[in-house]
Design a protein around this motif. Structure first.
Motif, PDB file in Angstrom:
ATOM      1  N   ARG A  76      -9.081   7.827  -9.260  1.00  0.00           N
ATOM      2  CA  ARG A  76      -9.426   8.387  -7.882  1.00  0.00           C
ATOM      3  C   ARG A  76      -8.443   8.422  -7.040  1.00  0.00           C
ATOM      4  NH1 ARG A  76     -14.688   8.188  -3.900  1.00  0.00           N
ATOM      5  NH2 ARG A  76     -13.944   9.437  -2.354  1.00  0.00           N
ATOM      6  N   ASP A  77      -7.516   7.406  -6.925  1.00  0.00           N
ATOM      7  CA  ASP A  77      -6.325   7.030  -6.359  1.00  0.00           C
ATOM      8  C   ASP A  77      -5.240   6.794  -6.885  1.00  0.00           C
ATOM      9  OD1 ASP A  77      -4.490   5.994  -4.438  1.00  0.00           O
ATOM     10  OD2 ASP A  77      -6.050   6.197  -2.969  1.00  0.00           O
ATOM     11  N   GLY A  78      -4.227   7.040  -6.897  1.00  0.00           N
ATOM     12  CA  GLY A  78      -3.096   6.780  -7.682  1.00  0.00           C
ATOM     13  C   GLY A  78      -2.487   5.508  -7.557  1.00  0.00           C
ATOM     14  N   MET A  79      -2.861   4.902  -6.668  1.00  0.00           N
ATOM     15  CA  MET A  79      -2.428   3.488  -6.037  1.00  0.00           C
ATOM     16  C   MET A  79      -3.459   2.365  -6.576  1.00  0.00           C
ATOM     17  SD  MET A  79       0.366   3.932  -4.831  1.00  0.00           S
ATOM     18  CE  MET A  79       0.967   2.121  -4.191  1.00  0.00           C
ATOM     19  N   LYS A  82      -3.224   8.291 -14.260  1.00  0.00           N
ATOM     20  CA  LYS A  82      -2.709   9.532 -13.479  1.00  0.00           C
ATOM     21  C   LYS A  82      -3.849   9.788 -12.633  1.00  0.00           C
ATOM     22  CE  LYS A  82       0.027  11.174 -17.203  1.00  0.00           C
ATOM     23  NZ  LYS A  82       0.115  12.141 -18.272  1.00  0.00           N
ATOM     24  N   ALA A  83      -3.415  10.033 -11.290  1.00  0.00           N
ATOM     25  CA  ALA A  83      -4.553  10.514 -10.174  1.00  0.00           C
ATOM     26  C   ALA A  83      -3.780  11.234  -9.137  1.00  0.00           C
ATOM     27  CB  ALA A  83      -5.334   9.371  -9.791  1.00  0.00           C
ATOM     28  N   MET A  84      -4.586  12.238  -8.308  1.00  0.00           N
ATOM     29  CA  MET A  84      -3.772  12.705  -7.323  1.00  0.00           C
ATOM     30  C   MET A  84      -2.656  13.113  -7.456  1.00  0.00           C
ATOM     31  SD  MET A  84      -5.523  10.275  -4.374  1.00  0.00           S
ATOM     32  CE  MET A  84      -4.882  11.133  -3.004  1.00  0.00           C
ATOM     33  N   GLY A  85      -2.042  13.702  -8.461  1.00  0.00           N
ATOM     34  CA  GLY A  85      -0.669  14.168  -8.716  1.00  0.00           C
ATOM     35  C   GLY A  85       0.457  13.232  -9.207  1.00  0.00           C
ATOM     36  N   SER A  86      -0.156  11.829  -9.444  1.00  0.00           N
ATOM     37  CA  SER A  86       0.774  11.035  -9.829  1.00  0.00           C
ATOM     38  C   SER A  86       0.923  10.963 -11.115  1.00  0.00           C
ATOM     39  CB  SER A  86       0.226   9.543  -9.265  1.00  0.00           C
ATOM     40  OG  SER A  86       1.108   8.473  -9.710  1.00  0.00           O
ATOM     41  N   ASP A  87       1.648  10.597 -11.813  1.00  0.00           N
ATOM     42  CA  ASP A  87       1.994  10.488 -13.151  1.00  0.00           C
ATOM     43  C   ASP A  87       1.509   9.151 -13.530  1.00  0.00           C
ATOM     44  OD1 ASP A  87       3.860   8.619 -12.369  1.00  0.00           O
ATOM     45  OD2 ASP A  87       5.757   9.421 -13.560  1.00  0.00           O
ATOM     46  N   GLY A  88       0.999   8.329 -12.966  1.00  0.00           N
ATOM     47  CA  GLY A  88       0.566   7.274 -13.308  1.00  0.00           C
ATOM     48  C   GLY A  88       1.232   5.938 -14.065  1.00  0.00           C
ATOM     49  N   SER A  89       2.454   5.963 -13.616  1.00  0.00           N
ATOM     50  CA  SER A  89       3.500   4.973 -14.223  1.00  0.00           C
ATOM     51  C   SER A  89       3.118   3.691 -13.893  1.00  0.00           C
ATOM     52  CB  SER A  89       5.033   5.355 -13.640  1.00  0.00           C
ATOM     53  OG  SER A  89       5.441   6.694 -14.139  1.00  0.00           O
ATOM     54  N   ASP A  90       3.412   2.713 -15.012  1.00  0.00           N
ATOM     55  CA  ASP A  90       2.799   1.450 -14.791  1.00  0.00           C
ATOM     56  C   ASP A  90       3.916   0.759 -13.682  1.00  0.00           C
ATOM     57  OD1 ASP A  90       0.860   1.833 -16.070  1.00  0.00           O
ATOM     58  OD2 ASP A  90       1.678   0.791 -17.970  1.00  0.00           O
ATOM     59  N   MET A  91       3.683  -0.375 -13.017  1.00  0.00           N
ATOM     60  CA  MET A  91       4.626  -1.126 -12.101  1.00  0.00           C
ATOM     61  C   MET A  91       4.629  -2.313 -12.486  1.00  0.00           C
ATOM     62  SD  MET A  91       3.519   1.016  -8.790  1.00  0.00           S
ATOM     63  CE  MET A  91       4.922   0.720  -7.654  1.00  0.00           C
ATOM     64  N   TYR A  92       5.665  -3.377 -11.925  1.00  0.00           N
ATOM     65  CA  TYR A  92       5.613  -4.837 -11.893  1.00  0.00           C
ATOM     66  C   TYR A  92       6.112  -5.285 -10.694  1.00  0.00           C
ATOM     67  CZ  TYR A  92      10.803  -4.879 -12.149  1.00  0.00           C
ATOM     68  OH  TYR A  92      12.077  -4.600 -11.805  1.00  0.00           O
ATOM     69  N   SER A  93       5.866  -6.616 -10.802  1.00  0.00           N
ATOM     70  CA  SER A  93       6.402  -7.429  -9.341  1.00  0.00           C
ATOM     71  C   SER A  93       6.843  -8.512  -9.873  1.00  0.00           C
ATOM     72  CB  SER A  93       5.232  -7.620  -8.387  1.00  0.00           C
ATOM     73  OG  SER A  93       5.420  -8.413  -7.537  1.00  0.00           O
ATOM     74  N   LEU A  94       8.071  -9.142  -9.444  1.00  0.00           N
ATOM     75  CA  LEU A  94       8.705 -10.296  -9.666  1.00  0.00           C
ATOM     76  C   LEU A  94       9.016 -11.162  -8.568  1.00  0.00           C
ATOM     77  CD1 LEU A  94       9.702 -12.365 -12.088  1.00  0.00           C
ATOM     78  CD2 LEU A  94      11.833 -10.959 -11.818  1.00  0.00           C
ATOM     79  N   GLY A  95       8.824 -12.358  -8.230  1.00  0.00           N
ATOM     80  CA  GLY A  95       9.084 -12.928  -6.916  1.00  0.00           C
ATOM     81  C   GLY A  95       9.044 -14.581  -7.196  1.00  0.00           C
ATOM     82  N   VAL A  96       9.727 -14.886  -6.092  1.00  0.00           N
ATOM     83  CA  VAL A  96      10.053 -16.308  -6.146  1.00  0.00           C
ATOM     84  C   VAL A  96       9.430 -16.980  -4.807  1.00  0.00           C
ATOM     85  CG1 VAL A  96      11.348 -18.452  -6.056  1.00  0.00           C
ATOM     86  CG2 VAL A  96      11.819 -16.443  -7.604  1.00  0.00           C
TER      87      VAL A  96
END
Length: 444
Positions: free
Chosen positions: A89-92, A288-302
């Motif tokens: 429903r939501d691209g985020m 994929k939703a709301m015009g987003s291509d649905g690309s996966d994401m990552y997060s790296l932190g310290v």
């Protein structure tokens, strides 16, 4: 006729001999001190408990330096509340998997291991100290039993001699050459010895119970005879014994381990002023939703803590510093105690050795001659019965003192070995210019 009665004579003889043979079969074998000590070290429950405690602290070393378990994270991020299971429903909207690991500041893990290792080392030497203490207790009990057995043997011998004195006094009284009071006096002395024998037999049984407890064997177990011995040569000086104690005494090593633990703890407390780091990684899967291509994401932190609570860390440093100071003071006190104990025990051993030599070469032979002379004189009415009895009691007391000195010397030697941390069975060579190391006693 006598041949027909021969089988009957043989049967009666066997019946008379059988109890003595049975008594010899059930009599415990003579005790061996080394075997008793070894048995105590293998079976004593308190020592086993101390060993298990040491193993417990050994197993804490790797635990102390190990990393914390990583944290695995599973979550849904930015989901729509009105439609919680619809991920398109939501691209985020994201389905997230992540992992994080805490890393202490460089050197902290090793220092934690050092603290745990020093603590385990202290318990290790506590086990060795307990072994020394247990060995000393077994040896002391062993020689106390030796002294008690010799006193009982001397008592039996003197009771038989008093029986001869009583017979002699009765004979002289029957012919009008002695007083009835002499008989009563001898009977009273015999009763006093029987009273002493009862006390010594009870003391012997109590010592058996103590030894059985140390060896962790049934309390009904009988302790066998302890053979005679000669005093070993001894040539150690106080300085040599102090050096041995410095190298061998587990108590000193325990305190040194405590000092090392305090030093490592102080370094660790100082390291607490530096932050620990938490490294994390997250992978976010999208649809994929709301015009987003649905690309996966990552997060790296310290992330890391901010060590701004100075008061707590300063108190940790002060605590470890106090532990080191306490250990230094305990080490100095232990050394003073060992030094004074060595000199005191050497003085007592020297006194006992001299007494043994004196009893062997002088007092006991002279007392025996005096008693023999008194017996001869009493038979011809040149001394009274009281003089005869006094000579017998005097010799009896000297014989007991001799064996008491023999046993006490060995007990003091056992205490000295426990004090310095090792056996002293073979003396070091004595310098040619030095004084004589001592004299071995040979009275059996």
């Amino acid at each position: 006729m006598k041949y027909r009665l021969f089988p009957l004579y043989l049967l009666l003889s066997l019946l008379l001999i059988a109890p003595a043979v049975h008594a010899d079969a059930t009599k415990p074998a003579p005790e061996n001190l080394d075997q008793l000590v070894q048995s105590a070290l293998e079976n004593n429950p308190e020592l086993k408990s101390s060993s298990a405690r040491w193993q417990m602290y050994r197993n804490r070393i790797k635990q102390a330096g190990a990393l914390e378990d990583p944290m695995l994270m599973l979550k849904i991020q930015n989901g729509v509340v009105t439609d919680p299971v619809n991920f398109k429903r939501d691209g985020m909207t994201q389905k997230v998997i992540g992992i994080s690991q805490l890393f202490p500041f460089a050197g902290k893990r090793q220092l934690k291991e050092d603290v745990a290792a020093a603590e385990a080392e202290g318990y290790r030497w506590s086990v060795e100290e307990r072994k020394l203490e247990l060995t000393r207790m077994v040896k002391e009990t062993y020689y106390q039993i030796y002294s008690t057995d010799r006193s009982l043997a001397i008592l039996d011998k003197n009771i038989k001699i008093l029986d001869d004195f009583i017979t002699l006094a009765q004979t002289k009284y029957s012919v009008g050459q002695g007083a009835q009071q002499d008989i009563y006096k001898a009977l009273l002395e015999r009763s006093k010895m029987l009273d002493m024998k009862i006390s010594l037999e009870q003391q012997r049984r109590s010592l058996e119970v103590n030894l059985n407890s140390l060896l962790n064997r049934p309390q009904t177990a009988k302790v066998g005879e302890i053979n005679d011995f000669k005093l070993p040569p001894f040539g150690y000086t106080p300085e040599q014994l102090l050096d041995i104690a410095e190298d061998s005494r587990p108590q000193l090593k325990t305190v040194r381990a405590q000092i090392e633990k305090g030093k490592a703890g102080r370094l660790l407390a100082q390291k607490e002023s530096y932050p620990d780091f938490n490294v994390s990684f997250e992978y976010m899967q999208r649809d994929k939703a709301m015009g987003s291509d649905g690309s996966d994401m990552y997060s790296l932190g310290v992330t890391f803590n901010l060590p701004i609570q100075k008061a707590r860390r300063q108190a940790m440093v002060a605590e470890s510093t106090s532990e080191v100071s306490m250990g230094d003071a305990e080490l100095a006190a232990a050394r003073n105690t060992i030094s004074s104990g060595i000199n005191d025990l050497l003085a007592q051993m020297d006194r006992r050795r001299k007494l043994v030599d004196l009893y062997t070469t002088g007092i006991i032979p002279q007392a025996e001659q005096s008693l023999e002379s008194a017996v001869i004189a009493y038979r011809v009415n040149k001394v009274d019965f009281l003089t005869l009895l006094d000579n017998r009691v005097t010799l009896f007391n000297y014989e007991r003192e001799y064996y008491d000195s023999m046993a006490d010397y060995q007990m003091k030697l056992a205490q000295l070995e426990a004090l310095v941390g090792r056996e002293l069975s073979s003396a070091p060579p004595v310098p040619e210019s030095g004084s004589e190391s001592g004299h071995a006693a040979g009275h059996q």
